[in-house]
Design an enzyme around this catalytic site. Structure first.
Site, PDB file in Angstrom:
ATOM      1  N   ASP A 191     189.986  -4.477  85.007  1.00  0.00           N
ATOM      2  CA  ASP A 191     188.085  -4.559  84.680  1.00  0.00           C
ATOM      3  C   ASP A 191     187.166  -3.221  84.626  1.00  0.00           C
ATOM      4  OD1 ASP A 191     188.882  -7.570  84.552  1.00  0.00           O
ATOM      5  OD2 ASP A 191     189.326  -7.614  87.054  1.00  0.00           O
TER       6      ASP A 191
ATOM      7  N   ASP B   5     192.851   1.108  85.101  1.00  0.00           N
ATOM      8  CA  ASP B   5     192.438   0.286  85.732  1.00  0.00           C
ATOM      9  C   ASP B   5     192.102  -0.855  84.862  1.00  0.00           C
ATOM     10  OD1 ASP B   5     191.718  -1.899  87.724  1.00  0.00           O
ATOM     11  OD2 ASP B   5     189.346  -0.703  87.355  1.00  0.00           O
TER      12      ASP B   5
END
Length: 160
Positions: free
Chosen positions: A47, A45
């Site tokens: 953020d 991922d």
């Protein structure tokens, strides 16, 4: 020799049952690639995982801290993409250039261990992808600045 046939080997399906009217229907089908073809896949991922921040709010807060309160404004557009469009229009209207925005996005905080992990995985020939809802332009600016863009085969995210 093994009388059970090739399907008795580990990783292969058992033979199909024989029907009195048919020839043997068994066809060994590998369940997994042979060890020489196996490859590790790492899905990142962006953020709060690869980087240690929300890249969207980081850019706004760094360039125009006074606009940060607009994230909580009841009159703000609904939906994150519309909200960020609204925020970035304001950042630009207040004099920030596209170059400043990209430079800020490229300098988002990151733990050095994450960069080391990406580089080590690349050296080990692991396939790496980013699966995120972050801004594609911000992700690319960061990856380019860190010199790790080629470590990722794909970035699946929202277009900017």
């Amino acid at each position: 020799p093994d009388q059970r046939g090739p399907a008795s080997k580990p990783g292969l399906m058992p033979p199909a049952p024989k029907d009195a009217d048919d020839s043997e229907l068994a066809c060994p089908v590998p369940l997994a690639p042979p060890p020489a073809l196996r490859r590790t896949l790492i899905v990142w991922d962006y953020d709060w995982s690869l980087i240690n921040e929300n890249s969207d709010t980081f850019v706004v807060e760094q360039l125009r801290p006074d606009l940060a309160k607009r994230f909580r404004d009841p009159a703000a557009p609904s939906g994150w993409t519309d909200l960020m469009d609204w925020q970035m229009e304001a950042v630009h209207a207040l004099g920030c250039t596209p170059e400043e925005i990209l430079t800020t996005a490229a300098n988002v905080p990151v733990f050095p261990g994450c960069l080391s992990a990406v580089r080590a995985a690349a050296e080990a020939s692991a396939a790496q992808v980013i699966l995120s809802d972050a801004n594609s332009v911000f992700i690319d600016a960061f990856l380019q600045k860190q010199g790790i863009r080629d470590a990722f085969s794909e970035v699946f995210t929202n277009p900017a």
